[in-house]
Design a protein around this motif. Structure first.
Motif, PDB file in Angstrom:
ATOM      1  N   VAL A 204       0.834  -1.205   0.000  1.00 34.99           N
ATOM      2  CA  VAL A 204       0.000   0.000   0.000  1.00 34.99           C
ATOM      3  C   VAL A 204       0.866   1.251   0.000  1.00 34.99           C
ATOM      4  CG1 VAL A 204      -1.695   1.325   1.316  1.00 34.99           C
ATOM      5  CG2 VAL A 204      -1.945  -1.150   1.123  1.00 34.99           C
ATOM      6  N   ASN A 205       1.912   1.259   0.832  1.00 39.26           N
ATOM      7  CA  ASN A 205       2.795   2.424   0.889  1.00 39.26           C
ATOM      8  C   ASN A 205       3.567   2.627  -0.407  1.00 39.26           C
ATOM      9  OD1 ASN A 205       2.869   3.831   3.605  1.00 39.26           O
ATOM     10  ND2 ASN A 205       3.044   1.710   4.281  1.00 39.26           N
ATOM     11  N   ILE A 206       3.938   1.546  -1.071  1.00 41.18           N
ATOM     12  CA  ILE A 206       4.691   1.661  -2.318  1.00 41.18           C
ATOM     13  C   ILE A 206       3.847   2.285  -3.422  1.00 41.18           C
ATOM     14  CG2 ILE A 206       5.714   0.313  -4.197  1.00 41.18           C
ATOM     15  CD1 ILE A 206       6.775  -1.614  -2.079  1.00 41.18           C
ATOM     16  N   PHE A 207       2.599   1.848  -3.542  1.00 42.28           N
ATOM     17  CA  PHE A 207       1.777   2.284  -4.666  1.00 42.28           C
ATOM     18  C   PHE A 207       0.871   3.460  -4.335  1.00 42.28           C
ATOM     19  CE2 PHE A 207       2.760  -2.171  -5.706  1.00 42.28           C
ATOM     20  CZ  PHE A 207       3.307  -1.969  -6.966  1.00 42.28           C
ATOM     21  N   LYS A 208       0.850   3.895  -3.089  1.00 43.74           N
ATOM     22  CA  LYS A 208       0.042   5.059  -2.729  1.00 43.74           C
ATOM     23  C   LYS A 208       0.734   6.334  -3.213  1.00 43.74           C
ATOM     24  CE  LYS A 208      -2.715   6.716   1.165  1.00 43.74           C
ATOM     25  NZ  LYS A 208      -2.666   8.133   0.800  1.00 43.74           N
ATOM     26  N   LYS A 209       0.008   7.179  -3.930  1.00 42.20           N
ATOM     27  CA  LYS A 209       0.613   8.379  -4.492  1.00 42.20           C
ATOM     28  C   LYS A 209       1.010   9.361  -3.404  1.00 42.20           C
ATOM     29  CE  LYS A 209      -1.713   8.156  -9.001  1.00 42.20           C
ATOM     30  NZ  LYS A 209      -2.584   8.868  -9.964  1.00 42.20           N
TER      31      LYS A 209
ATOM     32  N   PRO B 104       2.013  10.098   0.442  1.00 45.38           N
ATOM     33  CA  PRO B 104       2.483   9.395   1.639  1.00 45.38           C
ATOM     34  C   PRO B 104       1.526   9.594   2.808  1.00 45.38           C
ATOM     35  CG  PRO B 104       4.246  10.693   0.649  1.00 45.38           C
ATOM     36  CD  PRO B 104       2.991  11.096  -0.041  1.00 45.38           C
ATOM     37  N   SER B 105       1.430   8.565   3.643  1.00 48.85           N
ATOM     38  CA  SER B 105       0.566   8.613   4.816  1.00 48.85           C
ATOM     39  C   SER B 105       1.363   8.231   6.051  1.00 48.85           C
ATOM     40  CB  SER B 105      -0.621   7.657   4.641  1.00 48.85           C
ATOM     41  OG  SER B 105      -1.345   7.533   5.848  1.00 48.85           O
ATOM     42  N   PRO B 106       1.536   9.149   7.011  1.00 50.35           N
ATOM     43  CA  PRO B 106       2.266   8.806   8.237  1.00 50.35           C
ATOM     44  C   PRO B 106       1.645   7.625   8.984  1.00 50.35           C
ATOM     45  CG  PRO B 106       1.971  11.184   8.058  1.00 50.35           C
ATOM     46  CD  PRO B 106       1.155  10.566   6.965  1.00 50.35           C
TER      47      PRO B 106
END
Length: 294
Positions: free
Chosen positions: A129-134, A136-138
């Protein structure tokens, strides 16, 4: 691992595309104001003007842009959470053994094994999810850190039951390798190159394919291809690849801070370094288990 030039390369904020600064006499929407631009200084008293000029210039942190300090804070929080969760899970068998004896130690080991499985699945999902999420989400990065803490703590506890003290040895080994890479990077000795990066990507694909073959072999025969001298060679190559991945991570941080990307991208840098550090720790732990097993 395998995040480089994908995360930052596709982001328009980093590339500076589709951004035009507003011009004098023109609003950000592009419509002319039809009046002469005025700074408003003529409405200020001399004392107010002097106070304005005396103020320190705004830095990247004040303008919402990512700085090295932002990246360091995010990296510290992410790695710190991994360490805290991993330590708590890793000492479960020992603590419960001291409290409830042999039954407590068995219960602690069972909890550690469950944590290993949960961390493996959760870490894989949150990593993708973190790799493909445009954007960033802490929260997602910290969730990934928590799952990786479960994974490393459970893995360390399982190997620690067979080889006491191996987790502490792996921690020192990981810190030694990462610290050496960081010092050499700061000195300008270690840098990436297009040719080395291509070799790294090819080696990563080969490493992943070998991992799949090894998993099939484990289920088919009950053995493992990562044993003995061959296992040490594979582990050594993996440590070298992880070290080069750290160099790429450090360059990502440097490039992002110089580009003035939004501050939230510090968490993407933290995710990259955390993923590499987890990989490095696991590889060193495997090498030590092979050496002590022989």
């Amino acid at each position: 691992m395998a995040r480089h030039n994908i995360v930052f390369g596709r982001d328009q904020a980093v590339q500076g595309q589709n951004y035009t600064a507003p011009q004098f006499g023109q609003s950000q929407g592009g419509q002319s104001q039809g009046t002469q631009w005025s700074s408003g200084f003529d409405q200020q008293s001399p004392d107010n003007l002097e106070a304005m000029y005396a103020r320190p210039s705004a830095g990247g942190h004040d303008t919402g842009r990512m700085t090295l300090r932002d990246a360091l804070n995010a990296i510290t929080a992410t790695l710190g959470l991994i360490v805290v969760v991993g330590f708590a899970v890793g000492v479960l068998p020992t603590v419960l053994g001291l409290v409830a004896g042999e039954q407590g130690a068995s219960a602690g080991m069972m909890l550690a094994q469950v944590s290993l499985v949960v961390g493996l699945i959760g870490g894989l999902v949150t990593a993708l999810v973190n790799i493909f999420k445009k954007q960033p989400s802490p929260i997602l990065v910290l969730a990934y850190a928590a799952f990786e803490g479960l994974l490393l703590g459970g893995f360390s506890a399982v190997l620690g039951a067979a080889f006491p003290g191996i987790a502490l040895q792996a921690v020192f080994g990981t810190l030694a390798v990462a610290g050496t890479v960081l010092v050499l990077f700061r000195m300008g000795v270690l840098r990436s190159s297009p040719k080395l990066t291509k070799i790294f990507m090819v080696a990563m694909v080969a490493y992943l394919l070998f991992g799949v073959v090894n998993i099939v072999y484990i289920f088919a025969s009950g053995g493992s291809l990562r044993e003995g001298v061959f296992g040490l060679v594979i582990g050594g190559l993996a440590v070298v690849m992880a070290s080069y991945s750290l160099v790429l991570d450090f360059e990502d941080v440097q490039r992002a801070s110089n580009a003035g990307v939004p501050r939230v991208y510090a968490w993407r840098c933290a995710f990259g370094i955390a993923a590499t550090m987890v990989w490095l720790y696991i590889e060193i732990l495997r090498i030590l288990s092979i050496l002590r097993g022989d």
